[in-house]
Scaffold this active site. Structure first.
Site, mmCIF file in Angstrom:
data_model
loop_
_atom_site.group_PDB
_atom_site.id
_atom_site.type_symbol
_atom_site.label_atom_id
_atom_site.label_comp_id
_atom_site.label_asym_id
_atom_site.label_seq_id
_atom_site.Cartn_x
_atom_site.Cartn_y
_atom_site.Cartn_z
ATOM 1 N N HIS A 38 12.875 -29.895 -50.756
ATOM 2 C CA HIS A 38 11.996 -30.708 -49.902
ATOM 3 C C HIS A 38 12.073 -30.074 -48.531
ATOM 4 O O HIS A 38 13.170 -29.758 -48.051
ATOM 5 C CB HIS A 38 12.473 -32.168 -49.835
ATOM 6 N N CYS A 108 5.338 -31.572 -50.329
ATOM 7 C CA CYS A 108 5.902 -31.367 -48.997
ATOM 8 C C CYS A 108 5.973 -29.882 -48.637
ATOM 9 O O CYS A 108 5.770 -29.510 -47.470
ATOM 10 C CB CYS A 108 7.292 -31.992 -48.909
#
Length: 164
Positions: A38, A108
């Site tokens: 992430h 993301c």
């Protein structure tokens, strides 16, 4: 901002698996993965990231994931905060609406890559953006895809458009 009118840009990298990918991936996928990544862009004193509810922000390092595993210096930008927020609002209303989130194709890391390029002309490291295709290239990744497609990552923060 430094003396040259430039603002530092950082890439915050988190491992969603908290080390489990490194341990389990050889057994499950037949290849070593160092993490399930992430990412977020830090600029103008805030951390910006894309999740299932859209583009969010928070104070750097204050998501529910804690401190980032690593921080990459992406260079500097001359884009002031006001212009950057206009850019993010435009993205939040089009390309990066929450309903456009997809764990493999539009996540993301896709967001961080696009924003880093806008701000600095630099892409984020390929080992991050290549991870989905690496996982999907395995039989186990293909078998898990229906389940994984339903997963939405949400580490907290405030939505930049004020919408949920």
């Amino acid at each position: 901002m430094d003396q040259t009118g430039c603002y530092p840009v950082k890439l915050y990298i988190y491992d969603l698996s908290r080390g489990m990918a490194r341990q389990m991936s050889p057994l499950m996928l037949g290849k070593q993965l160092d993490g399930i990544w992430h990412t977020a862009i830090v600029v103008h004193g805030k951390e910006y990231f894309f999740v299932g509810e859209g583009i969010n922000n928070c104070s750097p390092g204050s998501t529910s994931m804690g401190e980032p595993l690593s921080v990459v210096d992406m260079g500097f930008t001359q884009v002031p905060a006001e212009i950057f927020m206009e850019y993010l609002t435009s993205l939040a209303e089009s390309t990066y609406r929450g309903d456009n989130y997809n764990l493999f194709e539009h996540n993301c890391n896709t967001f961080s890559n696009e924003v880093a390029e806008f701000l600095t002309g630099q892409k984020i490291p390929a080992y991050i953006t290549d991870l989905p295709s690496e996982v999907l290239s395995t039989p186990f990744g293909q078998a898990l895809r229906p389940l994984l497609d339903s997963i939405v990552v949400n580490p907290g923060g405030s939505n930049i458009t004020g919408q949920q």
